[in-house]
Design an enzyme around this catalytic site. Structure first.
Site, PDB file in Angstrom:
ATOM      1  N   ARG A 314      -4.441   6.059  -7.060  1.00 60.96           N
ATOM      2  CA  ARG A 314      -4.313   7.520  -7.095  1.00 60.96           C
ATOM      3  C   ARG A 314      -3.190   8.070  -6.223  1.00 60.96           C
ATOM      4  NH1 ARG A 314      -7.592  10.691  -5.711  1.00 60.96           N
ATOM      5  NH2 ARG A 314      -7.180  12.214  -7.337  1.00 60.96           N
ATOM      6  N   TYR A 318      -0.715   9.995  -8.618  1.00 60.55           N
ATOM      7  CA  TYR A 318      -0.902  11.454  -8.666  1.00 60.55           C
ATOM      8  C   TYR A 318      -0.528  12.136  -7.355  1.00 60.55           C
ATOM      9  CZ  TYR A 318      -4.269   9.868 -12.278  1.00 60.55           C
ATOM     10  OH  TYR A 318      -4.890   9.257 -13.336  1.00 60.55           O
ATOM     11  N   CYS A 346       4.700  -5.235  -3.135  1.00 66.38           N
ATOM     12  CA  CYS A 346       6.150  -5.123  -2.954  1.00 66.38           C
ATOM     13  C   CYS A 346       6.730  -3.937  -3.687  1.00 66.38           C
ATOM     14  CB  CYS A 346       6.806  -6.422  -3.392  1.00 66.38           C
ATOM     15  SG  CYS A 346       6.164  -7.789  -2.436  1.00 66.38           S
TER      16      CYS A 346
END
Ligand SMILES: *Cc1c(COP(=O)(O)O)cnc(C)c1O
Length: 421
Positions: A314, A318, A346
């Protein structure tokens, strides 16, 4: 409100110390609270008391069998968006008549599976889909109950990736075309047109967009009825937001949302369905992770933790904020210091938080990402060949692993080598 609180300086999930779970299953892991899941489900159920209704948990938020079973036993229906979700709901014991099938791209196979296994209704998102449902239903000698998802063209005032109710979004049919679409649906003998569906987005923190959308649904319902359609069920979608920070102003409560539904739609006498996902599961789950290194950079300190963007995407996806708390409560008066909290993957995108103030931490310390129950485990991947992390469910003083961590061999052996190699 949730059931993740400090007791005597240690973070608990209900009556179980988080550190005890960490010792048993290793880090990172997800942990869910049964009491919180049930509490949130009941808030919605009670908000619609007095109205014929069904709360259909949007299981894409968190779809572990144990979570589904917990909610199903409390009386929840399910909102599913794929064959996998449909089969998961059935496997958790949810009867077909409590399963609603949403989504813009239902395939013939998905439609047949649901019609054969039992379905409460399909929320139809386009005319081509309507024609396919009709054909599949006729081939099975069945009639498919449907609603049509309308796009009310309202601004949900949420993150662009999770807004669904504007005309530019792929969802639903424009409300202006509803008359023609319903007339077409009514002409198809394999369909029973029972209602109207709307879902304008996720993580809404104001009621006004819902009010605008539901007002349009009410007007549409009266128009459709006057055109001879027996509209008797309204599916109002999900989307009510949760507080991701404790300091923030709290989003509206389910009870206020329920009042709004009564105000805008009560006079129609329809059965009401709602599809909350995030508000039921979001604050019912934590992701627990361990500090691997504290690394001093040029102008900042990094907490490198063993959870990463593949486990909880998330923040990367977002720009989402998760409160991050230490599992051992800092002593009063300890001066917090700013950290960038990052995972081992990475990519620079593997950053959970920048310049977050936390009491000083050391390698080996446990931290918890709050509000990680929804769109957490379900969006995880094995990027960087990191096996999916386990899920744990707590109830009172008991806990159980509800999805174990796969072994490295299990992960690797899912691949197959062609014979020419
Ligand atoms: C995602 C979704 C939901 C759930 O949204 P939340 O914000 O998690 O409550 C409900 N209905 C539909 C159709 C969805 O796509």
């Amino acid at each position: 409100m949730d059931h993740f609180l400090y007791r005597d300086g240690a973070l608990f999930a209900e009556d179980v110390p988080i550190s005890e779970i960490a010792a048993a299953v290793g880090t990172p892991f997800y942990v869910y609270s049964t009491a919180t899941l049930l509490r949130h489900f009941r808030l919605f159920d009670e908000a619609l008391e007095g109205t014929d209704h069904l709360v259909c948990y949007a299981m894409k938020a968190a779809s572990n069998q144990a979570i589904l079973k917990t909610l199903a036993q409390a009386g929840a229906g399910m909102d599913v968006v794929s064959m996998g979700e449909y089969l998961r709901a059935k496997a958790a014991g949810v009867p077909g008549e409590k399963i609603v099938f949403s989504g813009v791209g239902k395939t013939e196979l998905e439609i047949r599976t649901a019609l054969e296994g039992g379905i409460r209704q399909f929320n139809v998102e386009s005319e081509p889909e309507m024609d396919v449902i009709n054909a599949v239903a006729l081939s099975l000698g069945k009639v498919a109950p449907i609603t049509v998802r309308v796009n009310p063209d309202v601004d949900a005032k949420t993150h662009a990736k999770i807004a669904t109710g504007k005309s530019e979004n792929k969802f639903g049919i424009p409300i202006a075309r509803a008359g023609a679409v319903y007339a077409h649906a009514a002409s198809l003998p394999g369909l029973d047109v029972i209602g109207v569906d709307v879902h304008i987005g996720s993580q809404l923190t104001e009621l006004e967009p819902f009010r605008l959308a539901y007002r349009k649904v009410a007007e549409l319902t009266e128009t459709l009825r006057s055109e001879g359609h027996d509209i008797r069920r309204l599916d109002l979608g999900g989307g009510l937001g949760i507080p991701y920070t404790r300091s923030n102003e709290a989003p509206p409560l389910p009870v206020e949302y329920g009042q709004l539904i009564q105000e805008e739609l009560g006079h129609l006498g329809c059965e009401i369905e709602i599809e909350p996902g995030r508000l039921i599961a979001g604050n019912a789950g934590l992701m627990v992770s361990k500090v691997i290194y504290v690394k001093s950079g040029e102008d900042r300190d990094f907490l490198i933790v063993d959870g990463a963007m593949n486990d909880l995407i998330r923040p990367a996806m977002y720009e989402a904020h998760h409160d991050i708390v230490p599992v051992l409560e800092p002593a009063p008066g300890v001066e917090p210091q700013p950290y960038d909290i990052v995972g081992p993957v990475c990519e620079t995108g593997d950053t959970f938080a920048k310049q977050r103030n936390l009491a000083p931490l050391q390698a080996g310390d446990l931290i918890a990402f709050r509000s990680a129950g929804a769109y957490g485990a379900v969006m995880a991947s094995e990027y960087n060949s990191r096996p999916l992390i386990p899920e744990v469910l707590v109830q009172g003083d008991q806990f159980a692993v509800i999805r174990r961590r796969p072994t490295f061999d299990e992960m690797i052996n899912r691949d197959t080598i062609p014979e020419w190699l």
